[in-house]
Design an enzyme around this catalytic site. Structure first.
Site, mmCIF file in Angstrom:
data_model
loop_
_atom_site.group_PDB
_atom_site.id
_atom_site.type_symbol
_atom_site.label_atom_id
_atom_site.label_comp_id
_atom_site.label_asym_id
_atom_site.label_seq_id
_atom_site.Cartn_x
_atom_site.Cartn_y
_atom_site.Cartn_z
ATOM 1 N N LYS A 158 0.860 -1.191 0.000
ATOM 2 C CA LYS A 158 0.000 0.000 0.000
ATOM 3 C C LYS A 158 0.884 1.225 0.000
ATOM 4 O O LYS A 158 2.028 1.177 0.481
ATOM 5 C CB LYS A 158 -0.896 0.015 1.242
ATOM 6 C CG LYS A 158 -2.146 0.863 1.067
ATOM 7 C CD LYS A 158 -3.233 0.100 0.336
ATOM 8 C CE LYS A 158 -4.468 0.939 0.106
ATOM 9 N NZ LYS A 158 -5.570 0.113 -0.442
HETATM 10 P P1 NAD Z 1 -13.136 7.582 -3.301
HETATM 11 O O1 NAD Z 1 -12.156 8.649 -3.032
HETATM 12 O O2 NAD Z 1 -13.565 7.319 -4.703
HETATM 13 O O3 NAD Z 1 -14.467 7.844 -2.422
HETATM 14 C C1 NAD Z 1 -14.471 8.039 -1.049
HETATM 15 C C2 NAD Z 1 -15.870 8.520 -0.665
HETATM 16 O O4 NAD Z 1 -15.973 8.564 0.767
HETATM 17 C C3 NAD Z 1 -16.210 9.926 -1.163
HETATM 18 O O5 NAD Z 1 -17.564 9.969 -1.570
HETATM 19 C C4 NAD Z 1 -16.026 10.793 0.074
HETATM 20 O O6 NAD Z 1 -16.796 11.974 0.050
HETATM 21 C C5 NAD Z 1 -16.505 9.825 1.142
HETATM 22 N N1 NAD Z 1 -16.057 10.137 2.496
HETATM 23 C C6 NAD Z 1 -14.821 10.447 2.922
HETATM 24 N N2 NAD Z 1 -14.824 10.679 4.252
HETATM 25 C C7 NAD Z 1 -16.108 10.504 4.660
HETATM 26 C C8 NAD Z 1 -16.764 10.625 5.894
HETATM 27 N N3 NAD Z 1 -16.087 10.963 6.994
HETATM 28 N N4 NAD Z 1 -18.093 10.379 5.940
HETATM 29 C C9 NAD Z 1 -18.790 10.053 4.837
HETATM 30 N N5 NAD Z 1 -18.214 9.920 3.637
HETATM 31 C C10 NAD Z 1 -16.889 10.145 3.539
HETATM 32 O O7 NAD Z 1 -12.525 6.264 -2.619
HETATM 33 P P2 NAD Z 1 -12.874 4.741 -2.954
HETATM 34 O O8 NAD Z 1 -11.886 4.250 -3.948
HETATM 35 O O9 NAD Z 1 -14.317 4.612 -3.193
HETATM 36 O O10 NAD Z 1 -12.475 4.037 -1.557
HETATM 37 C C11 NAD Z 1 -13.367 4.001 -0.460
HETATM 38 C C12 NAD Z 1 -12.927 2.890 0.483
HETATM 39 O O11 NAD Z 1 -12.905 1.649 -0.224
HETATM 40 C C13 NAD Z 1 -11.529 3.048 1.074
HETATM 41 O O12 NAD Z 1 -11.508 2.471 2.371
HETATM 42 C C14 NAD Z 1 -10.673 2.197 0.152
HETATM 43 O O13 NAD Z 1 -9.481 1.762 0.771
HETATM 44 C C15 NAD Z 1 -11.617 1.046 -0.097
HETATM 45 N N6 NAD Z 1 -11.337 0.267 -1.288
HETATM 46 C C16 NAD Z 1 -11.262 0.859 -2.522
HETATM 47 C C17 NAD Z 1 -11.026 0.051 -3.629
HETATM 48 C C18 NAD Z 1 -11.014 0.621 -5.025
HETATM 49 O O14 NAD Z 1 -10.914 -0.174 -5.979
HETATM 50 N N7 NAD Z 1 -11.130 1.916 -5.209
HETATM 51 C C19 NAD Z 1 -10.814 -1.333 -3.493
HETATM 52 C C20 NAD Z 1 -10.916 -1.890 -2.216
HETATM 53 C C21 NAD Z 1 -11.179 -1.083 -1.132
#
Ligand code: NAD
Length: 425
Positions: free
Chosen positions: A115
């Site tokens: 990561k």
């Molecule tokens: P992203 O940046 O596309 O979206 C994050 C979202 O969370 C946004 O809508 C943001 O406004 C919201 N957010 C942030 N802080 C917040 C809060 N305190 N309360 C409410 N909403 C909040 O990110 P993503 O890629 O969707 O990732 C989200 C989660 O999923 C992370 O934990 C990431 O590690 C995990 N994840 C992502 C992937 C991927 O393929 N992108 C894969 C596995 C896990």
């Protein structure tokens, strides 16, 4: 538990890495594995911190701190996303890297865990500042990244464009195009069909399997989704396709509620333009802080870690928590949720669809031949359902909750490889 510092009496926030290590210990204690071997696979193999000077648009220089952690390369190259967020630190990146090791093992793909991240606030930076920061970060890790050694992907606040910059910077130094050095790239430069949607699609496959196991009809259940970025929005979209009524969503700016179900397609279009869910006409405003306690059957935390803790877990009303985010539920919360019969689909299973299609992207880049979306989704479906079945079987056999079972499956798979390879010492 938050630790009270006795001298100055301030509350030190939860260590996400300690939470990840605690989850490992709980599972390891149920397996008959040599202690030294467990120590070897438990801790990160390599953690690197770099300083990143960046010239800002007005000409002044700003220093940023970047991280890359390779938790394990036992089963293959380190694999894991890159996060841009003000709270990124070594503790968080180490935890996220460890979860990647166990996630890749749960879905049985030939990767280790890694990561990375940069402590920065991308909402306050221009696109050209972000590009310079990304290129400088990549340049600092030219000897670390590589298709055979360490392969980044998107995470919070990074996406296809970021991956394109990383691929380009790495390729400029290699003097030839190396598409397989990152995944989550735009389609036209070696991305995979279905990668952008893969995490959310995978989340919904695990929810569908959980509903089957719990004998619940998707048509009679409701859901709340915290976070409306890549994972949250696609999860909401596919929940809707499954027949589930998505009644609550929120992002960092605010929340929405519609008891009849929110029109997710229309909301996605709205967010595409306005960059936030607030102001959407098809729903009432809702306090985003309260989404975790919404009266729904399924809760999908899809934002950040440590959302459901020992302090608020008892207030959760959902019957199923599907961890779209990494680490949204702390170990203290797990104890309370188990007592309250909440069925938690753990992150290392639930959101593994993203890394699974990242694996497909890496394979396609290396063979130079690209699959159709149907081929990608069929393969994703098979891997996710098999992983769910493997984990559920261990959970039922050992009478443990799904997180423990997922860790048990993963640890055994990593240990088996270590034993076959032997330890070079
Ligand atoms: P992203 O940046 O596309 O979206 C994050 C979202 O969370 C946004 O809508 C943001 O406004 C919201 N957010 C942030 N802080 C917040 C809060 N305190 N309360 C409410 N909403 C909040 O990110 P993503 O890629 O969707 O990732 C989200 C989660 O999923 C992370 O934990 C990431 O590690 C995990 N994840 C992502 C992937 C991927 O393929 N992108 C894969 C596995 C896990």
């Amino acid at each position: 538990m938050p630790v009270k510092n006795r001298l100055v009496s301030i509350t030190i926030p939860v260590s996400t890495f300690e939470n990840a290590m605690h989850q490992f210990d709980q599972a390891a204690a149920r397996l008959n594995i040599d202690k030294g071997l467990l120590e070897f696979i438990k801790y990160p193999k390599r953690s690197i911190i770099v300083k990143l000077p960046v010239r800002m648009d007005d000409g002044h220089f700003e220093m940023f701190t970047g991280y890359r952690v390779q938790h394990s390369i036992v089963r293959g190259p380190a694999k894991g996303g890159i996060r841009y967020h003000p709270n990124v630190d070594l503790d968080e990146v180490q935890a996220l890297a460890a979860w990647m090791t166990w996630k890749c093992a749960v879905v049985n793909i030939p990767f280790g865990g890694g990561k990375g991240g940069i402590a920065c606030d991308p909402s306050k930076m221009s696109e050209s500042e972000l590009e310079r920061l990304t290129r400088r970060y990549t340049a600092s890790f030219l000897d670390t990244f590589g298709p055979e050694s360490d392969i980044p992907a998107p995470d919070v606040n990074t996406g296809e464009k970021t991956m394109a910059w990383i691929m380009d910077t790495y390729s400029m130094h290699a003097q030839h195009t190396v598409t397989s050095v990152v995944t989550g790239k735009p389609l036209i430069i070696g991305g995979s069909r279905g990668r952008r949607e893969a995490t959310g699609v995978g989340v919904v496959i695990t929810i569908r399997e959980a509903l089957k196991h719990l004998k619940m009809d998707p048509k009679n259940v409701s859901a709340a989704v915290q976070g409306f970025g890549n994972v949250g929005s696609v999860t909401a979209q596919h929940l809707h396709s499954l027949g589930v009524k998505v009644t609550h969503v929120c992002d960092v700016f605010g929340g929405l509620y519609n008891p009849k179900g929110i029109d997710i397609e229309a909301l996605i279009k709205y967010v595409g333009k306005n960059k936030k869910v607030v102001g959407f006409h098809g729903a009432e405003p809702f306090d985003a802080q309260k989404i975790l306690y919404a009266k729904v059957d399924i809760l999908v935390p899809a934002a950040l870690e440590n959302q459901i803790t020992g302090k608020n877990a008892a207030r959760v009303k959902a019957k199923i928590i599907a961890e779209g985010a990494n680490g949204p539920v702390t170990p203290e919360a797990d104890v309370i949720l188990e007592k309250n019969n909440v069925f938690v689909i753990p992150d290392i299973l639930c959101n593994a669809g993203g890394v699974t299609v990242s694996y497909f992207e890496w394979v396609q880049d290396r063979i130079g031949y690209f699959w159709t979306e149907t081929e990608v989704n069929e393969k994703l479906e098979r891997i996710m359902t098999e992983a769910f079945t493997d984990v559920l079987k261990v959970a039922l056999e050992n009478r443990v909750h799904l997180r423990l079972a997922a860790f048990m499956v993963a640890i055994q798979r990593v240990v088996e490889v270590v034993q076959l390879r032997g330890i070079y010492a």
